[in-house]
Design a protein around this motif. Structure first.
Motif, PDB file in Angstrom:
ATOM      1  N   ALA A  34       0.903  -1.057   0.173  1.00  0.00           N
ATOM      2  CA  ALA A  34       0.027  -0.008   0.104  1.00  0.00           C
ATOM      3  C   ALA A  34       1.019   1.207   0.103  1.00  0.00           C
ATOM      4  N   GLN A  37       2.485   2.083  -3.328  1.00  0.00           N
ATOM      5  CA  GLN A  37       1.729   2.675  -4.280  1.00  0.00           C
ATOM      6  C   GLN A  37       2.046   4.410  -4.526  1.00  0.00           C
ATOM      7  N   LEU A  40      -2.089   6.784  -0.691  1.00  0.00           N
ATOM      8  CA  LEU A  40      -3.218   5.956   0.313  1.00  0.00           C
ATOM      9  C   LEU A  40      -4.694   6.194   0.425  1.00  0.00           C
ATOM     10  N   TYR A  42      -8.225   5.918  -1.374  1.00  0.00           N
ATOM     11  CA  TYR A  42      -8.934   4.365  -1.924  1.00  0.00           C
ATOM     12  C   TYR A  42      -9.274   4.533  -3.414  1.00  0.00           C
ATOM     13  N   GLY A  45      -5.779   3.728  -5.132  1.00  0.00           N
ATOM     14  CA  GLY A  45      -5.163   2.512  -4.752  1.00  0.00           C
ATOM     15  C   GLY A  45      -5.855   1.345  -5.378  1.00  0.00           C
ATOM     16  N   THR A  46      -5.371   0.242  -4.676  1.00  0.00           N
ATOM     17  CA  THR A  46      -5.927  -1.145  -5.109  1.00  0.00           C
ATOM     18  C   THR A  46      -6.448  -1.791  -3.942  1.00  0.00           C
ATOM     19  N   LYS A  47      -6.052  -1.614  -2.604  1.00  0.00           N
ATOM     20  CA  LYS A  47      -6.266  -2.224  -1.511  1.00  0.00           C
ATOM     21  C   LYS A  47      -7.654  -2.168  -0.856  1.00  0.00           C
ATOM     22  N   VAL A  48      -8.235  -1.040  -0.930  1.00  0.00           N
ATOM     23  CA  VAL A  48      -9.477  -0.845  -0.593  1.00  0.00           C
ATOM     24  C   VAL A  48     -10.382  -1.793  -1.273  1.00  0.00           C
ATOM     25  N   SER A 247      -8.916   4.317   4.411  1.00  0.00           N
ATOM     26  CA  SER A 247      -7.628   4.720   3.735  1.00  0.00           C
ATOM     27  C   SER A 247      -6.997   3.331   3.258  1.00  0.00           C
ATOM     28  N   GLU A 248      -6.072   3.286   2.455  1.00  0.00           N
ATOM     29  CA  GLU A 248      -5.471   2.223   1.897  1.00  0.00           C
ATOM     30  C   GLU A 248      -4.849   1.254   2.972  1.00  0.00           C
ATOM     31  N   GLY A 251      -7.275  -0.485   4.481  1.00  0.00           N
ATOM     32  CA  GLY A 251      -7.731  -1.552   3.550  1.00  0.00           C
ATOM     33  C   GLY A 251      -6.685  -2.794   3.206  1.00  0.00           C
ATOM     34  N   ALA A 252      -5.457  -2.284   3.390  1.00  0.00           N
ATOM     35  CA  ALA A 252      -4.362  -3.317   3.207  1.00  0.00           C
ATOM     36  C   ALA A 252      -4.639  -4.357   4.376  1.00  0.00           C
TER      37      ALA A 252
END
Ligand SMILES: Cc1ncc(COP(=O)(O)O)c(C=O)c1O
Length: 420
Positions: A34, A37, A40, A42, A45-48, A247-248, A251-252
């Protein structure tokens, strides 16, 4: 008969309860990715996004939006459904206060329905008498991992054209005949706070199968901005909405935690069901009941005791369990929500009786002791035992042994013999 530990006898629980870490290398890896990237947020990024997609797939929901808490998730649900000031939302009196925060922030009115005395959940029968011309929605709280009986509740809701929000904060992967809770109603809400089955510190998820609601939910959680890939968001704000963006970083951690969820829930289910089998025959103790076809993922195990049958007051009984080394406690929340000051005084905003006496509210709504007698009786008689996925077979065995030992002691004084 063995002497109780509280009277100086040996403890039933010989070893400390099993424990294990919640977070480790998996979370660390996702967190590093995260940060790498270099955003942070959402939406960049990709995590959330991946956390939401993973969870939606897992429980059979089409859409999922991440937010900052379970409370936020429920607020988003109320907001996205367009529940208006003065309209009523029927919910449970035994829950976390977070269930009603969003209702009150939207200036709607919580109305409390009584509970089943053994599942500790609302039922179609307890909800029906609370429906008025002002009712807009039912917020079903699935308490302690236990699925409320959703099919009759959905029939009732459809008959009265009411929306249904499911508060699943305590009940990840609880199911009824293969269908996960959170997917029965219009919107399902989950919490990722530090105490739940899985956690990212604080966070929440809002799921829906309704295509029309999905973008409204996403916008309500993000200031009612309409995000567009690549460009800046549309900021034509037609209605008030908060910023509950996850936030990412959260989510991570949430994404890594989801990989553990099935195992955690399976284990909690086994532990809790074992307690039911272990205590079911004890006179004066009623197990935590699960509806037929339901699977409970026990956030905690809650039995009820009849002090008259057992011949001991609850506090003394629990003290004896604790002396045996058991992770037991008396009761749950101090009182049903409607007895809390904010409702008793009918004042959500200091110095006013708003929204209870707002122009749009039904006149004469009061909150008083006695409103939900079964809920009150549950809190007066509940004995809780902690459940954790790290608890071992030996933990469960010793705990059951401890409960049986203490119950047998008091029952014997009344001439009742408890076997084994
Ligand atoms: C049933 C229930 N609803 C809502 C919430 C609120 O969740 P959060 O603490 O993430 O805001 C909780 C949390 O304890 C809960 O147990």
């Amino acid at each position: 008969m063995e002497k109780l530990a509280i009277d100086g006898g040996p403890k039933a629980k010989k070893h400390p309860y099993g424990w294990g870490p919640r977070f480790g290398a998996e979370e660390m890896k996702e967190l590093k990715e995260a940060l790498d990237q270099q955003s942070l947020f959402y939406y960049r990024g990709t995590k959330v996004n991946r956390m939401c997609a993973t969870f939606a797939r897992m429980i059979g929901a089409k859409h999922c939006t991440a937010v900052t808490s379970g409370t936020a998730a429920l607020h988003v649900a109320v907001g996205a459904l367009g529940i208006k000031p003065g309209q009523e939302v029927i919910t449970a009196p035994i829950t976390d206060f977070g269930s009603v925060i969003g209702i009150l922030y939207q200036n709607a009115i919580p109305v409390f329905a009584d509970l089943d005395g053994h599942t500790y959940n609302m039922t179609a029968e307890t909800i029906a008498p609370k429906i008025t011309r002002k009712t807009a929605a039912i917020m079903v709280v699935h308490l302690a991992g236990n699925p409320a009986d959703m099919r009759p509740i959905m029939r009732l809701a459809r008959k009265h054209k009411l929306a249904v929000i499911e508060d699943c904060a305590q009940s990840y992967l609880a199911e009824i005949r293969g269908k996960y809770i959170g997917t029965f109603g219009d919107i399902g809400c989950f919490s990722l706070n530090d105490f739940k089955h899985i956690s990212c510190g604080d966070g929440g998820m809002v799921v829906t199968n309704r295509k029309d609601l999905a973008p409204v939910i996403a916008m309500f959680a993000d200031k009612n901005y309409r995000r567009t890939p690549g460009g800046s968001p549309l900021r034509e704000i037609a209605a008030l909405a908060p910023n509950y963006r996850m936030s990412e970083l959260s989510g991570a951690v949430g994404l890594a935690q989801l990989r553990k969820l099935k195992r955690i829930c399976r284990r909690r289910n086994k532990v809790g069901d074992a307690y039911t089998r272990g205590i079911a025959d004890i006179p004066g103790l009623d197990p935590h009941k699960v509806i037929p076809g339901g699977t409970c993922t026990y956030w905690f195990y809650m039995m009820r005791m009849d002090a008259k049958i057992l011949g001991v007051a609850r506090e003394a009984f629990v003290a004896a369990l604790q002396a045996e080394g058991l992770a037991a406690s008396a009761g749950y929340i101090p009182a049903p929500l409607y007895e809390w000051e904010i409702f008793r005084k009918r004042s959500a905003y200091p110095g006013t009786h708003f929204p209870f006496d707002g122009a749009f509210a039904r006149k004469g709504i009061l909150y008083r002791k006695g409103d939900c007698p079964v809920a009150e009786a549950i809190l007066d008689t509940a004995v809780r035992i902690q459940v954790n996925e790290h608890h071992t077979a030996a933990d469960v065995k010793e705990t059951i042994k401890g409960v049986r030992k203490v119950a047998a002691h008091y029952l014997a004084k009344k001439g009742i013999e408890l076997e084994g």
